[in-house]
Enzyme design. Structure first.
Site, PDB file in Angstrom:
ATOM      1  N   SER A  65       0.918  -1.267  -0.007  1.00 36.42           N
ATOM      2  CA  SER A  65      -0.073   0.014  -0.133  1.00 36.42           C
ATOM      3  C   SER A  65       0.962   1.161  -0.219  1.00 36.42           C
ATOM      4  O   SER A  65       1.634   1.459  -0.898  1.00 36.42           O
ATOM      5  CB  SER A  65      -0.836  -0.164   1.057  1.00 36.42           C
ATOM      6  N   ASP A 203      -1.060   6.470  -3.995  1.00 35.40           N
ATOM      7  CA  ASP A 203       0.010   5.713  -3.046  1.00 35.40           C
ATOM      8  C   ASP A 203       0.300   4.353  -4.159  1.00 35.40           C
ATOM      9  O   ASP A 203      -0.151   4.477  -5.320  1.00 35.40           O
ATOM     10  CB  ASP A 203      -0.564   5.227  -1.877  1.00 35.40           C
ATOM     11  N   ASP A 205      -0.374   1.340  -4.245  1.00 37.43           N
ATOM     12  CA  ASP A 205      -1.447   0.608  -4.876  1.00 37.43           C
ATOM     13  C   ASP A 205      -2.804   1.081  -5.171  1.00 37.43           C
ATOM     14  O   ASP A 205      -3.992   0.733  -5.530  1.00 37.43           O
ATOM     15  CB  ASP A 205      -1.681  -0.625  -3.647  1.00 37.43           C
ATOM     16  N   ASP A 207      -5.179   2.692  -3.822  1.00 39.04           N
ATOM     17  CA  ASP A 207      -6.663   2.784  -3.260  1.00 39.04           C
ATOM     18  C   ASP A 207      -6.893   4.241  -2.517  1.00 39.04           C
ATOM     19  O   ASP A 207      -7.839   4.417  -2.196  1.00 39.04           O
ATOM     20  CB  ASP A 207      -6.790   1.742  -1.991  1.00 39.04           C
TER      21      ASP A 207
HETATM   22 MG    MG Z   1      -3.162   1.877  -0.223  1.00 40.99          MG
END
Ligand code: MG
Length: 407
Positions: A65, A203, A205, A207
Site C-alpha cells: 500500500s 499511493d 496500490d 486505493d
Molecule cells: Mg494503499
C-alpha cells in the site's frame, strides 16, 4: 495454500514493488497446490483487482500500500470489493498458524491462467459514469506505483490534457509513496508551473488519492472528503473517529468508525452514501466497497471541470487539528481514568479513547502497527487544540511511567 483451501477461483494482482512478482508467483503456486484456480491480472491497483474479484470467489492483492518500497504484503478482498472481515482473516491466519495446510492429489491441482482486461474493465466502468469531455489540465503523479497503468490513460480518455510525472511502473519509488503534502512537493510545483486545474497523486496500490487545487495548494483530506460528499449529494457519510469535526458541520448525517479504511467500507456495507478517511481513502459504494483512488480521480476531474477547487476549499470550515504520537506503550485503562477527569461532555471508546468537549476533542489510541500511542486534538482555536494535545501528551507519559513502575 490456506486461501486455496477456502476459495475455489481467485484473481491475483500486484503493485510495482521489486518483490511483488516473486510473492505473486508463490501465491499462485500455493493456490494451485491447494486445488484452487488463480487468475493473474498482472500489475494493477487494488481497486482494479477488487472490481475483477466480482467474477471470482475472492481477490488477492500483493502490495504494501502506502508503505516504503522494501515492504510487501497481501490484501484480501471479497467479490463486492470489501476487505476480508476480521472473521475471514482469522480463518486464513488460523490455518497458517496451525500449519494445517494440505496439498491436493496430483489429479486435482488447480489450473492457473491470466485474467485479461482488468484495467480496461475498471476504465470502462468509470467512463460509464463520466461520459462527457473534461477539457481541463491535470497533473498526475503515480509515484511509479500501480496507478501508472491506469490513471493517465483514463484521464486522457476523459478528454483531459494530462501531464504526468512518475507514471511508469518501477519498484524503486522516486518519492515516498504515501500521498502526504510533504511527499508531494514536486507535484505542487508542477501544478503551479503548468497552470493545471488540479493535481492528482496516488499511493503504491492506488486505493488512495490525494489532490492539489488550481492554486497549487495541497487539499487536506478532511476537506477533500467534504467536497466529495457535497458534490455527490450524500446524506449519510461514514468516516473514522479521527477525522475533523468540520465534516459534522457540513449538513451530513455522519457515522464514525474505528480508524482504517476497512472499517469505513464494512460500515458502508450496511448503509451510507459515501465514506472516507482523511488519509486519502474514498469509498463510493455505488461502484465498489473498495476504496477507489482511480474513480476518485475521475470524480474530482468532473468537479474541477465545473468549479475551481480552490473556491470549494475556501468555503469549507477548518479548525486547528494536531496529529502526532508519543513513542511509549501505556496502559489504556490508566489513560482512560485520567482522561475522564477532564470533564468531557461525552466519551467515545470505539477506538482508543475520544473525549468530546464543547469546543473540541482529544483522541488517544495505541498504534496498530508500532509501539507508540497516537494522539489527535482539534478545537475551535489553535490555543485550545494545543492545550488539549499537551494534556493528552502528559497523560500518556504519566501512564507509561506508571506501567514501568508496575512492572
Ligand atoms: Mg494503499
Amino acid at each position: 495454500m490456506a486461501l486455496g483451501g477456502l476459495y475455489k477461483r481467485l484473481v491475483v494482482a500486484g503493485d510495482t514493488r521489486t518483490s511483488t512478482a516473486a510473492m505473486k508467483n508463490a501465491v499462485m503456486a500455493g493456490l494451485e497446490i491447494a486445488g484452487a484456480h488463480g487468475f493473474d491480472a498482472g500489475v494493477a491497483p487494488t481497486p482494479t483487482l477488487a472490481m475483477a474479484a466480482a467474477d471470482c470467489d475472492a481477490g488477492v492483492m500483493i502490495t504494501a500500500s502506502h508503505n516504503p518500497p522494501e515492504y510487501n504484503g497481501i490484501k484480501l478482498v471479497n467479490p463486492d470489493g470489501s476487505a476480508f472481515s476480521p472473521a475471514q482473516q482469522g480463518k486464513v491466519e488460523d490455518i497458517v498458524a496451525k500449519g494445517s495446510l494440505s496439498a491436493v492429489n496430483w489429479m486435482d491441482f488447480g489450473e492457473s491462467g491470466n485474467y485479461r482486461g482488468a484495467v480496461e474493465r475498471h476504465v470502462d466502468r468509470i467512463i460509464a459514469d463520466f461520459g462527457g469531455v473534461y477539457d481541463i489540465k491535470v497533473m498526475v503523479d503515480c509515484g511509479c506505483g500501480a496507478a501508472s497503468v491506469i490513471t493517465p490513460d483514463l484521464l486522457k480518455k476523459m478528454g483531459c490534457g494530462v501531464t504526468h510525472q512518475y507514471c511508469y511502473p518501477r519498484g524503486y519509488f522516486p518519492r515516498a509513496t504515501e500521498p502526504t503534502e510533504a511527499n508531494l512537493a514536486e507535484l505542487i510545483k508542477e501544478v503551479k508551473k503548468n497552470g493545471a486545474a488540479l493535481g492528482i497523486a496516488h499511493d503504491g496500490d492506488a486505493d488512495r488519492m490525494m489532490a492539489v487545487d488550481d492554486k497549487g495548494n495541497f487539499i487536506p483530506g478532511d476537506k477533500l472528503m467534504a467536497i466529495f460528499a457535497n458534490e455527490a449529494g450524500a446524506k449519510d457519510v461514514v468516516t473514522t473517529v479521527d477525522a475533523s469535526m468540520a465534516i459534522d458541520e457540513c449538513g451530513f448525517n455522519v457515522y464514525r468508525t474505528p480508524v482504517g479504511d476497512n472499517s469505513v467500507s464494512w460500515r458502508l456495507k450496511e448503509s451510507g452514501d459515501f465514506g472516507g478517511e482523511p488519509s486519502g481513502s474514498w469509498v463510493f459504494p455505488e461502484i465498489s466497497l473498495c476504496p477507489d483512488g482511480i474513480y476518485a480521480a475521475a470524480r474530482l476531474v468532473e468537479i474541477a471541470s465545473r468549479k475551481r477547487l480552490s473556491e470549494l476549499v475556501k468555503d469549507l470550515p477548518e479548525y486547528p487539528l494536531l496529529r502526532g504520537s508519543v513513542p511509549v506503550v501505556a496502559d489504556m485503562t490508566v489513560i482512560e481514568k485520567e482522561m475522564e477527569m477532564l470533564n468531557p461532555i461525552s466519551v467515545d471508546t470505539m477506538d482508543g479513547i475520544k473525549l468530546n468537549f464543547k469546543d473540541g476533542w482529544l483522541l488517544v489510541r495505541p498504534s496498530g502497527t508500532e509501539p507508540k500511542m497516537r494522539l489527535t486534538a482539534e478545537a475551535h482555536t489553535g490555543k485550545r487544540a494545543k492545550e488539549l494535545y499537551e494534556t493528552g501528551q502528559d497523560i500518556i507519559k504519566k501512564a507509561a511511567m506508571e506501567s514501568v513502575r508496575a512492572r
